[in-house]
Design an enzyme around this catalytic site. Sequence first.
Site, PDB file in Angstrom:
ATOM      1  N   GLU A  67      67.136  21.403  32.715  1.00  0.00           N
ATOM      2  CA  GLU A  67      68.386  22.477  33.043  1.00  0.00           C
ATOM      3  C   GLU A  67      69.279  22.310  32.764  1.00  0.00           C
ATOM      4  OE1 GLU A  67      68.744  25.435  31.956  1.00  0.00           O
ATOM      5  OE2 GLU A  67      67.353  26.607  32.596  1.00  0.00           O
ATOM      6  N   VAL A  95      81.196  26.426  37.646  1.00  0.00           N
ATOM      7  CA  VAL A  95      81.124  25.313  37.110  1.00  0.00           C
ATOM      8  C   VAL A  95      81.181  25.448  35.576  1.00  0.00           C
ATOM      9  CG1 VAL A  95      80.718  23.945  39.021  1.00  0.00           C
ATOM     10  CG2 VAL A  95      78.661  24.706  37.294  1.00  0.00           C
ATOM     11  N   ASP A 133      70.552  27.892  39.344  1.00  0.00           N
ATOM     12  CA  ASP A 133      70.978  28.591  40.021  1.00  0.00           C
ATOM     13  C   ASP A 133      69.973  30.066  41.304  1.00  0.00           C
ATOM     14  OD1 ASP A 133      73.262  30.409  41.070  1.00  0.00           O
ATOM     15  OD2 ASP A 133      74.043  30.916  39.374  1.00  0.00           O
ATOM     16  N   ASP A 181      79.328  26.956  30.339  1.00  0.00           N
ATOM     17  CA  ASP A 181      80.519  27.661  29.836  1.00  0.00           C
ATOM     18  C   ASP A 181      81.055  28.313  30.694  1.00  0.00           C
ATOM     19  OD1 ASP A 181      78.304  29.936  29.219  1.00  0.00           O
ATOM     20  OD2 ASP A 181      79.606  30.353  28.160  1.00  0.00           O
TER      21      ASP A 181
HETATM   22  C1  PRP Z   1      72.384  29.387  32.887  1.00  0.00           C
HETATM   23  C2  PRP Z   1      71.429  27.481  32.966  1.00  0.00           C
HETATM   24  C3  PRP Z   1      70.226  28.062  33.192  1.00  0.00           C
HETATM   25  C4  PRP Z   1      70.483  29.683  33.899  1.00  0.00           C
HETATM   26  C5  PRP Z   1      70.147  29.712  35.079  1.00  0.00           C
HETATM   27  O1  PRP Z   1      72.175  29.418  31.856  1.00  0.00           O
HETATM   28  O2  PRP Z   1      71.422  27.117  31.676  1.00  0.00           O
HETATM   29  O3  PRP Z   1      69.379  28.684  32.063  1.00  0.00           O
HETATM   30  O4  PRP Z   1      71.553  30.306  33.951  1.00  0.00           O
HETATM   31  O5  PRP Z   1      70.605  30.500  36.399  1.00  0.00           O
HETATM   32  P1  PRP Z   1      69.897  31.148  37.127  1.00  0.00           P
HETATM   33  O6  PRP Z   1      69.315  29.370  38.043  1.00  0.00           O
HETATM   34  O7  PRP Z   1      70.274  32.171  37.763  1.00  0.00           O
HETATM   35  O8  PRP Z   1      68.421  32.009  36.109  1.00  0.00           O
HETATM   36  P2  PRP Z   1      72.873  30.586  30.659  1.00  0.00           P
HETATM   37  O9  PRP Z   1      72.536  32.467  31.205  1.00  0.00           O
HETATM   38  O10 PRP Z   1      74.321  30.825  31.320  1.00  0.00           O
HETATM   39  O11 PRP Z   1      73.148  30.410  29.512  1.00  0.00           O
HETATM   40  P3  PRP Z   1      73.644  29.172  27.995  1.00  0.00           P
HETATM   41  O12 PRP Z   1      73.120  28.024  29.039  1.00  0.00           O
HETATM   42  O13 PRP Z   1      73.313  29.608  26.682  1.00  0.00           O
HETATM   43  O14 PRP Z   1      75.380  29.068  29.229  1.00  0.00           O
END
Ligand code: PRP
Length: 184
Positions: free
Chosen positions: A98, A152, A102, A158
Amino acid sequence: MAGPRPGRILFSEGVLQARIAELGRTIARDYASRTPLLIGVLQGAVLFMADLVRATPIELTTDFLAVSSYGGADSSGEVRLVADVATPVAGRHVILVEDIVDTGLTLAYLKETLAARRPKSLRVCALLDKRARRRVEVALDYVGFAVPHVFVVGYGLDYGGLYRNLPYVAALDDGAATQRAIGP
Ligand code: PRP
């Protein structure tokens, strides 16, 4: 009016690559002769995954999956798999890769989903850990850096689809908010 843009650099390209080299050495030591399956979570983990596997000098295989959250993981906490791995997970030593953890909701869902397929082992490697935002406890086995509660971007992360291609991680500088704060 200019929108938010990458601001202060939190982790430079050199700092990222040095830490990834360490992570790769550690994973190589832990998984020597076990041919782990590294699974990158699209899209954010693509850059990290690409550098991590090059820093991990053992036999390994790779795959990717994609998830989406209904109305954002923040609000509903509902996550679903929108693209699955092609590789059978049963009996494999799996490492989920990952870019950032978050709330932990995405990872909690993925760990549960993959664990149900009976891998031989299942660990997580996350480049960034935003602990202050955690809503569910989820164990991280390999972590690059802890990050504060700021938005970030860069190195896979992104803002509205932009800035994934930056070779460093920066805090998003909300120029519009600053403008409002100081303006007329
Ligand atoms: C981000 C990151 C994780 C997720 C973490 O993906 O890559 O997969 O958020 O967040 P959480 O701990 O609150 O669940 P995002 O949904 O931004 O998609 P992307 O990777 O395609 O930008």
